[in-house]
Scaffold this active site. Structure first.
Site, PDB file in Angstrom:
ATOM      1  N   HIS A  82      16.484  -8.878 -39.014  1.00 54.08           N
ATOM      2  CA  HIS A  82      16.471  -8.991 -37.515  1.00 54.08           C
ATOM      3  C   HIS A  82      17.217  -7.983 -36.923  1.00 54.08           C
ATOM      4  O   HIS A  82      16.904  -7.670 -35.841  1.00 54.08           O
ATOM      5  CB  HIS A  82      17.465 -10.517 -37.344  1.00 54.08           C
ATOM      6  CG  HIS A  82      17.181 -11.169 -36.179  1.00 54.08           C
ATOM      7  ND1 HIS A  82      17.461 -12.581 -35.775  1.00 54.08           N
ATOM      8  CD2 HIS A  82      16.580 -10.640 -34.921  1.00 54.08           C
ATOM      9  CE1 HIS A  82      17.002 -12.804 -34.645  1.00 54.08           C
ATOM     10  NE2 HIS A  82      16.546 -11.751 -34.011  1.00 54.08           N
ATOM     11  N   SER A  93       9.983 -10.774 -25.670  1.00 53.02           N
ATOM     12  CA  SER A  93      10.301 -10.682 -24.404  1.00 53.02           C
ATOM     13  C   SER A  93       9.331 -10.071 -23.475  1.00 53.02           C
ATOM     14  O   SER A  93       9.810  -8.891 -22.849  1.00 53.02           O
ATOM     15  CB  SER A  93      11.746 -10.321 -24.101  1.00 53.02           C
ATOM     16  OG  SER A  93      12.729 -11.029 -24.654  1.00 53.02           O
ATOM     17  N   LEU A 128       7.651 -10.764 -21.108  1.00 55.27           N
ATOM     18  CA  LEU A 128       7.607 -11.090 -19.684  1.00 55.27           C
ATOM     19  C   LEU A 128       9.215 -10.765 -18.870  1.00 55.27           C
ATOM     20  O   LEU A 128       9.334 -11.465 -18.092  1.00 55.27           O
ATOM     21  CB  LEU A 128       7.181 -12.442 -19.490  1.00 55.27           C
ATOM     22  CG  LEU A 128       5.985 -12.942 -19.808  1.00 55.27           C
ATOM     23  CD1 LEU A 128       5.824 -14.355 -19.782  1.00 55.27           C
ATOM     24  CD2 LEU A 128       5.010 -12.201 -18.894  1.00 55.27           C
ATOM     25  N   GLY A 129       9.915  -9.935 -19.733  1.00 56.94           N
ATOM     26  CA  GLY A 129      11.227  -9.617 -19.402  1.00 56.94           C
ATOM     27  C   GLY A 129      12.092 -10.779 -19.388  1.00 56.94           C
ATOM     28  O   GLY A 129      12.880 -10.932 -18.260  1.00 56.94           O
ATOM     29  N   ARG A 130      12.130 -11.690 -20.407  1.00 54.35           N
ATOM     30  CA  ARG A 130      12.878 -12.771 -20.098  1.00 54.35           C
ATOM     31  C   ARG A 130      12.623 -13.767 -19.107  1.00 54.35           C
ATOM     32  O   ARG A 130      13.506 -14.322 -18.405  1.00 54.35           O
ATOM     33  CB  ARG A 130      14.456 -12.496 -20.441  1.00 54.35           C
ATOM     34  CG  ARG A 130      14.889 -12.029 -21.736  1.00 54.35           C
ATOM     35  CD  ARG A 130      16.388 -11.304 -21.772  1.00 54.35           C
ATOM     36  NE  ARG A 130      16.530 -10.859 -23.002  1.00 54.35           N
ATOM     37  CZ  ARG A 130      16.027  -9.567 -23.578  1.00 54.35           C
ATOM     38  NH1 ARG A 130      15.562  -8.813 -22.781  1.00 54.35           N
ATOM     39  NH2 ARG A 130      16.506  -9.607 -24.892  1.00 54.35           N
ATOM     40  N   GLY A 131      11.483 -13.797 -18.746  1.00 53.31           N
ATOM     41  CA  GLY A 131      11.100 -14.464 -17.485  1.00 53.31           C
ATOM     42  C   GLY A 131      11.054 -13.854 -16.114  1.00 53.31           C
ATOM     43  O   GLY A 131      10.549 -14.213 -15.408  1.00 53.31           O
ATOM     44  N   PHE A 132      11.770 -12.643 -15.869  1.00 59.83           N
ATOM     45  CA  PHE A 132      11.894 -12.179 -14.717  1.00 59.83           C
ATOM     46  C   PHE A 132      10.794 -11.805 -14.171  1.00 59.83           C
ATOM     47  O   PHE A 132      10.427 -11.757 -12.936  1.00 59.83           O
ATOM     48  CB  PHE A 132      12.885 -10.959 -14.945  1.00 59.83           C
ATOM     49  CG  PHE A 132      13.198 -10.393 -13.557  1.00 59.83           C
ATOM     50  CD1 PHE A 132      14.095 -11.133 -12.889  1.00 59.83           C
ATOM     51  CD2 PHE A 132      12.828  -9.321 -13.074  1.00 59.83           C
ATOM     52  CE1 PHE A 132      14.735 -10.505 -11.578  1.00 59.83           C
ATOM     53  CE2 PHE A 132      13.240  -8.747 -11.921  1.00 59.83           C
ATOM     54  CZ  PHE A 132      14.037  -9.389 -11.216  1.00 59.83           C
ATOM     55  N   TYR A 178      18.606 -18.710 -34.326  1.00 63.14           N
ATOM     56  CA  TYR A 178      18.328 -19.199 -33.256  1.00 63.14           C
ATOM     57  C   TYR A 178      19.003 -20.749 -33.536  1.00 63.14           C
ATOM     58  O   TYR A 178      18.482 -21.445 -34.166  1.00 63.14           O
ATOM     59  CB  TYR A 178      16.879 -19.393 -32.999  1.00 63.14           C
ATOM     60  CG  TYR A 178      16.246 -18.012 -32.952  1.00 63.14           C
ATOM     61  CD1 TYR A 178      16.992 -17.008 -32.291  1.00 63.14           C
ATOM     62  CD2 TYR A 178      15.033 -17.769 -32.968  1.00 63.14           C
ATOM     63  CE1 TYR A 178      16.472 -15.737 -32.126  1.00 63.14           C
ATOM     64  CE2 TYR A 178      14.370 -16.669 -32.718  1.00 63.14           C
ATOM     65  CZ  TYR A 178      15.202 -15.624 -32.488  1.00 63.14           C
ATOM     66  OH  TYR A 178      14.337 -14.299 -32.194  1.00 63.14           O
TER      67      TYR A 178
END
Length: 328
Positions: A124, A203, A205-209, A57
């Site tokens: 990873h 993720s 939250l679905g990458r915020g979606f 990252y």
């Protein structure tokens, strides 16, 4: 909220919700180190003490940032980081799991983090060219040397998990798991539960979606990784928004946000599940944490799943190339 429940990943006690730190260094547009550190400190104050980072990252920046944030507070944090991507961002993907690289990567992470040990050390991605026994054997040597406390895998397949666990106990599997990514439920999660391995959904939250905040990619930065992901592509995005609209309705009836409803669904997958929603902002940290208090009945869980049937999710979670590196 300081009474965050404790959950267990194998023998590792962690806060019942963690914090994914990737977005503080790359992936979702411009970053602000001071804002991120303030959020990290706020997380500690609230009891969110399980933090997730990686040497990948921000090409090491994220680990350095975490190192700054935990200075003087190391004992409060359960620190997880990952190794395996041997390329820089923007370069063709190279995965390394050979023993020499495992040792090299760990030393570099310890240096960037400014710590003498890592609480949970993940591979990873699985290196398809190196037997998992070699990789985990080298990771086990790090445990014996006191540099690592517990071992984990990320996006590994069921057969690989079994082979790895036979070499050294695996505490946790980190994989994507949310209402729109449920691949691991058929085979991988059952194997983890059979072996006593905890599950760490990234993720969630679905990458915020799934929060309902994104109606297009137009407001996203040019370097936002979601711009290249199939589920955010024209056509797919519109179909997926219909699912979010249904979640919005259920959330409104419950008196919570769509994001809290989606995150609570993940939290209800089991006591061995510890999601790590990511955020750079204190406000969203608090909103995510409140999902821990959302109780869902079996009828409500059924309604949520009916609103987001997996077969109706439009688009794969990664592009074709990235998909070749998961579930090996």
């Amino acid at each position: 909220m300081s009474d965050v429940p404790t959950r267990y990943l194998g023998g590792l006690a962690v806060s019942g919700q963690g914090l994914g730190c990737m977005g503080m260094s790359h992936g979702y547009g411009a970053t602000d180190d001071e804002q991120s550190i303030a959020t990290l400190h706020h997380a500690l104050d609230l009891g969110v003490t399980f933090w997730d980072t990686s040497d990948y990252y921000g090409a090491g920046h994220n680990e350095e940032l975490i190192g700054r944030a935990i200075a003087g507070r190391r004992d409060e944090v359960v620190l997880a980081t990952k190794f395996g991507f041997a390329n820089r961002l923007g370069e063709p993907t190279r995965i390394r799991g050979d023993a020499a690289y495992v040792r090299q990567a760990c030393e570099a992470s310890l240096r960037r983090l400014g710590v003498d040990h890592i609480d949970l050390y993940y591979q990873h991605r699985v290196d398809p060219l190196v037997p998992i026994e070699e990789t985990v054997g080298a990771m086990a040597e790090l445990v014996q040397a006191g540099k690592v406390r517990h071992l984990g895998l990320s996006e590994a397949g069921a057969h690989t998990i079994r082979r790895a666990h036979a070499v050294h106990p695996i505490a946790a599997l980190q994989s994507e798991w949310s209402l729109w990514t449920r691949d691991l439920e058929t085979e991988i999660a059952p194997v983890c539960r059979e072996l006593g391995i905890g599950l760490v959904p990234f993720s969630p939250l679905g990458r915020g979606f799934l929060t309902g905040q994104y109606r297009s990619v137009e407001g996203m930065a040019e370097n936002d990784v979601r711009r290249s992901q199939p589920r955010f592509a024209d056509g797919n995005l519109e179909r997926n928004l219909a699912i979010v609209a249904k979640l919005d309705e259920l959330a409104a009836a419950k008196g919570v946000t769509a994001g809290q409803l989606a995150l609570a669904w993940v939290q209800h997958r089991g006591d061995d599940v510890v999601p790590i929603p990511g955020t750079r902002r204190r406000r969203y940290l608090e909103e995510n944490l409140a999902a821990l208090t959302v109780e869902l009945s079996s009828e409500e869980l059924d309604a949520i799943e009916a609103a987001a049937p997996h077969e109706q999710i439009a688009g794969t979670r990664y592009d074709a190339t990235s998909l070749t590196f998961v579930n090996h």
